[in-house]
Scaffold this motif. Sequence first.
Motif, PDB file in Angstrom:
ATOM      1  N   MET A   1      -1.545   7.951 -18.133  1.00 32.02           N
ATOM      2  CA  MET A   1      -1.718   7.016 -17.042  1.00 32.02           C
ATOM      3  C   MET A   1      -0.461   7.035 -16.188  1.00 32.02           C
ATOM      4  SD  MET A   1      -2.802   3.094 -17.339  1.00 32.02           S
ATOM      5  CE  MET A   1      -3.044   2.101 -15.933  1.00 32.02           C
ATOM      6  N   SER A   2      -0.620   7.133 -14.864  1.00 34.72           N
ATOM      7  CA  SER A   2       0.530   7.208 -13.968  1.00 34.72           C
ATOM      8  C   SER A   2       1.021   5.813 -13.595  1.00 34.72           C
ATOM      9  CB  SER A   2       0.156   7.980 -12.704  1.00 34.72           C
ATOM     10  OG  SER A   2      -0.837   7.273 -11.988  1.00 34.72           O
ATOM     11  N   VAL A   3       2.254   5.774 -13.140  1.00 31.07           N
ATOM     12  CA  VAL A   3       2.874   4.518 -12.727  1.00 31.07           C
ATOM     13  C   VAL A   3       2.301   4.107 -11.371  1.00 31.07           C
ATOM     14  CG1 VAL A   3       5.053   3.443 -12.077  1.00 31.07           C
ATOM     15  CG2 VAL A   3       4.982   5.067 -13.962  1.00 31.07           C
ATOM     16  N   ILE A   4       1.967   2.834 -11.245  1.00 30.88           N
ATOM     17  CA  ILE A   4       1.466   2.301  -9.974  1.00 30.88           C
ATOM     18  C   ILE A   4       2.620   1.586  -9.295  1.00 30.88           C
ATOM     19  CG2 ILE A   4      -0.138   0.722  -8.875  1.00 30.88           C
ATOM     20  CD1 ILE A   4      -2.021   1.168 -11.234  1.00 30.88           C
ATOM     21  N   ARG A   5       2.973   2.061  -8.118  1.00 29.53           N
ATOM     22  CA  ARG A   5       4.063   1.462  -7.360  1.00 29.53           C
ATOM     23  C   ARG A   5       3.495   0.489  -6.327  1.00 29.53           C
ATOM     24  NH1 ARG A   5       6.102   6.096  -9.180  1.00 29.53           N
ATOM     25  NH2 ARG A   5       8.289   6.523  -9.262  1.00 29.53           N
ATOM     26  N   SER A   6       4.349  -0.421  -5.865  1.00 24.10           N
ATOM     27  CA  SER A   6       3.890  -1.382  -4.870  1.00 24.10           C
ATOM     28  C   SER A   6       3.501  -0.684  -3.570  1.00 24.10           C
ATOM     29  CB  SER A   6       4.959  -2.444  -4.607  1.00 24.10           C
ATOM     30  OG  SER A   6       6.134  -1.848  -4.114  1.00 24.10           O
ATOM     31  N   SER A   7       4.178   0.417  -3.240  1.00 30.97           N
ATOM     32  CA  SER A   7       3.810   1.154  -2.027  1.00 30.97           C
ATOM     33  C   SER A   7       2.416   1.763  -2.177  1.00 30.97           C
ATOM     34  CB  SER A   7       4.834   2.243  -1.724  1.00 30.97           C
ATOM     35  OG  SER A   7       4.887   3.185  -2.780  1.00 30.97           O
ATOM     36  N   ASP A   8       2.038   2.161  -3.404  1.00 29.62           N
ATOM     37  CA  ASP A   8       0.684   2.668  -3.637  1.00 29.62           C
ATOM     38  C   ASP A   8      -0.352   1.583  -3.364  1.00 29.62           C
ATOM     39  OD1 ASP A   8       1.510   5.195  -4.369  1.00 29.62           O
ATOM     40  OD2 ASP A   8       1.637   4.681  -6.504  1.00 29.62           O
ATOM     41  N   ILE A   9      -0.049   0.378  -3.805  1.00 24.75           N
ATOM     42  CA  ILE A   9      -0.984  -0.731  -3.565  1.00 24.75           C
ATOM     43  C   ILE A   9      -1.100  -1.011  -2.077  1.00 24.75           C
ATOM     44  CG2 ILE A   9      -1.380  -3.197  -3.959  1.00 24.75           C
ATOM     45  CD1 ILE A   9       0.005  -2.793  -6.700  1.00 24.75           C
ATOM     46  N   GLY A  10       0.056  -1.021  -1.390  1.00 24.89           N
ATOM     47  CA  GLY A  10       0.040  -1.234   0.061  1.00 24.89           C
ATOM     48  C   GLY A  10      -0.741  -0.161   0.785  1.00 24.89           C
ATOM     49  N   ASN A  11      -0.540   1.106   0.398  1.00 17.89           N
ATOM     50  CA  ASN A  11      -1.281   2.206   1.019  1.00 17.89           C
ATOM     51  C   ASN A  11      -2.771   2.080   0.739  1.00 17.89           C
ATOM     52  OD1 ASN A  11       1.001   3.417   2.086  1.00 17.89           O
ATOM     53  ND2 ASN A  11       1.323   4.699   0.289  1.00 17.89           N
ATOM     54  N   TYR A  12      -3.114   1.699  -0.478  1.00 18.81           N
ATOM     55  CA  TYR A  12      -4.519   1.549  -0.845  1.00 18.81           C
ATOM     56  C   TYR A  12      -5.172   0.442  -0.029  1.00 18.81           C
ATOM     57  CZ  TYR A  12      -8.699   0.681  -3.609  1.00 18.81           C
ATOM     58  OH  TYR A  12      -9.995   0.495  -4.010  1.00 18.81           O
ATOM     59  N   LEU A  13      -4.475  -0.686   0.096  1.00 19.76           N
ATOM     60  CA  LEU A  13      -5.042  -1.804   0.852  1.00 19.76           C
ATOM     61  C   LEU A  13      -5.155  -1.490   2.335  1.00 19.76           C
ATOM     62  CD1 LEU A  13      -3.283  -4.815  -0.893  1.00 19.76           C
ATOM     63  CD2 LEU A  13      -5.667  -4.090  -1.133  1.00 19.76           C
ATOM     64  N   TYR A  14      -4.206  -0.695   2.842  1.00 21.40           N
ATOM     65  CA  TYR A  14      -4.242  -0.343   4.266  1.00 21.40           C
ATOM     66  C   TYR A  14      -5.374   0.635   4.550  1.00 21.40           C
ATOM     67  CZ  TYR A  14      -2.804   1.256   8.845  1.00 21.40           C
ATOM     68  OH  TYR A  14      -2.788   1.574  10.169  1.00 21.40           O
ATOM     69  N   ARG A  22      -3.909  11.291  -0.466  1.00 24.88           N
ATOM     70  CA  ARG A  22      -2.538  11.494  -0.925  1.00 24.88           C
ATOM     71  C   ARG A  22      -2.509  11.746  -2.435  1.00 24.88           C
ATOM     72  NH1 ARG A  22       1.669   7.288   0.912  1.00 24.88           N
ATOM     73  NH2 ARG A  22       1.590   8.567   2.766  1.00 24.88           N
ATOM     74  N   LYS A  23      -3.314  11.006  -3.209  1.00 25.50           N
ATOM     75  CA  LYS A  23      -3.358  11.199  -4.659  1.00 25.50           C
ATOM     76  C   LYS A  23      -3.924  12.570  -5.024  1.00 25.50           C
ATOM     77  CE  LYS A  23      -1.579   7.519  -6.244  1.00 25.50           C
ATOM     78  NZ  LYS A  23      -0.306   7.599  -6.934  1.00 25.50           N
ATOM     79  N   GLN A  24      -4.785  13.112  -4.164  1.00 23.85           N
ATOM     80  CA  GLN A  24      -5.356  14.433  -4.412  1.00 23.85           C
ATOM     81  C   GLN A  24      -4.417  15.562  -3.987  1.00 23.85           C
ATOM     82  OE1 GLN A  24      -8.161  14.756  -6.183  1.00 23.85           O
ATOM     83  NE2 GLN A  24      -8.071  12.527  -6.273  1.00 23.85           N
ATOM     84  N   GLY A  25      -3.306  15.212  -3.312  1.00 23.79           N
ATOM     85  CA  GLY A  25      -2.326  16.219  -2.926  1.00 23.79           C
ATOM     86  C   GLY A  25      -2.487  16.758  -1.520  1.00 23.79           C
ATOM     87  N   PHE A  26      -3.366  16.175  -0.707  1.00 24.82           N
ATOM     88  CA  PHE A  26      -3.539  16.636   0.665  1.00 24.82           C
ATOM     89  C   PHE A  26      -2.352  16.181   1.510  1.00 24.82           C
ATOM     90  CE2 PHE A  26      -7.929  16.568  -0.821  1.00 24.82           C
ATOM     91  CZ  PHE A  26      -8.374  17.794  -0.366  1.00 24.82           C
ATOM     92  N   GLU A  27      -1.897  17.054   2.399  1.00 23.94           N
ATOM     93  CA  GLU A  27      -0.808  16.726   3.321  1.00 23.94           C
ATOM     94  C   GLU A  27      -1.404  16.187   4.623  1.00 23.94           C
ATOM     95  OE1 GLU A  27       2.540  16.773   3.067  1.00 23.94           O
ATOM     96  OE2 GLU A  27       2.271  17.197   0.937  1.00 23.94           O
TER      97      GLU A  27
END
Length: 78
Positions: A1-14, A22-27
């Motif tokens: 299981m990977s670490v969930i950062r607050s920026s990940d939550i912000g990006n997800y909500l946005y 981004r999680k799939q590695g697309f630029e």
Amino acid sequence: MSVIRSSDIGNYLYCRRAWWYRKQGFESDNRVELTAGTELHRQHGRKVLASNLTRTLGLVLLFAALVLLAAYCTAQIL
């Protein structure tokens, strides 16, 4: 299981789709705009820091002036 950062939550909500890409590695296709935005945020951060330091210096000088005024008034009375 990977670490969930607050920026990940912000990006997800946005934007969930952008977060997934981004999680799939697309630029992102707009790297120039993202770089410009990052630089703009850095400049703003520097201005905020300078503002805070200036305000703190002003408060210190005001306090010093009040102490000197109190000392002067006390010396005049005595």
